[in-house]
Design a protein around this motif. Sequence first.
Motif, PDB file in Angstrom:
ATOM      1  N   ASP A 186      36.714  44.593  40.814  1.00 47.33           N
ATOM      2  CA  ASP A 186      37.467  43.359  40.971  1.00 47.33           C
ATOM      3  C   ASP A 186      37.344  42.929  42.437  1.00 47.33           C
ATOM      4  OD1 ASP A 186      39.325  44.771  42.527  1.00 47.33           O
ATOM      5  OD2 ASP A 186      40.897  44.745  41.020  1.00 47.33           O
ATOM      6  N   PRO A 187      37.856  41.761  42.817  1.00 49.93           N
ATOM      7  CA  PRO A 187      37.702  41.284  44.198  1.00 49.93           C
ATOM      8  C   PRO A 187      38.287  42.212  45.264  1.00 49.93           C
ATOM      9  CG  PRO A 187      38.470  39.503  42.801  1.00 49.93           C
ATOM     10  CD  PRO A 187      38.508  40.755  41.975  1.00 49.93           C
ATOM     11  N   LYS A 188      39.244  43.059  44.864  1.00 48.66           N
ATOM     12  CA  LYS A 188      39.855  43.989  45.821  1.00 48.66           C
ATOM     13  C   LYS A 188      39.112  45.316  45.892  1.00 48.66           C
ATOM     14  CE  LYS A 188      44.436  41.999  45.368  1.00 48.66           C
ATOM     15  NZ  LYS A 188      45.821  42.206  44.945  1.00 48.66           N
ATOM     16  N   HIS A 197      38.623  47.419  43.251  1.00 48.29           N
ATOM     17  CA  HIS A 197      39.077  48.378  42.239  1.00 48.29           C
ATOM     18  C   HIS A 197      38.092  48.393  41.078  1.00 48.29           C
ATOM     19  CE1 HIS A 197      43.003  47.110  44.120  1.00 48.29           C
ATOM     20  NE2 HIS A 197      42.899  48.391  44.428  1.00 48.29           N
TER      21      HIS A 197
END
Length: 158
Positions: free
Chosen positions: A122-124, A126
């Motif tokens: 994901d963008p973070k 994860h």
Amino acid sequence: MRIQRLISGKVVPLLTLFIMAISLSANAQTKSTSNQNEKISINKKGGVYDYEGNKLGFITKENIVKDSKGKTVYFIDGNGNVIDSKGNKLGMAKKNGSYYNIKGENVVNVGKTEGEICEILDPKGHSMGTVHKNYKLHACAAHCLLLEKKMNDEKSKK
């Protein structure tokens, strides 16, 4: 007396080491399963599966993503545009595996590769699962089919 010191000198450090190993193992197991229900894999044949091995959908040779019932979810045109079954543009898929929604927001990336398998992030950063290197362009399938699965799960609870 000498034997007693020798035993206690070895037992305490070994006991401490044993307790640390058990607590680290329990901690690692807790962290690894915390988000398992949101992990997806896309295999070498284009099959898309959830963490339990349930088939969520598949990717055809024509770059069309279908759900497990064969219904078209989206396809990717020659320019990387992700188009739903009604002809609406959903976003943009990049060859490196990044996906941007219609607002231009980054939704999915492809991370490190081990052999033929790439990590979906994901963008973070994860992990969302894995994708075979041949289907990096379709890492966004993980996002779409995961959303569809969540919606279906919520509907069945009602």
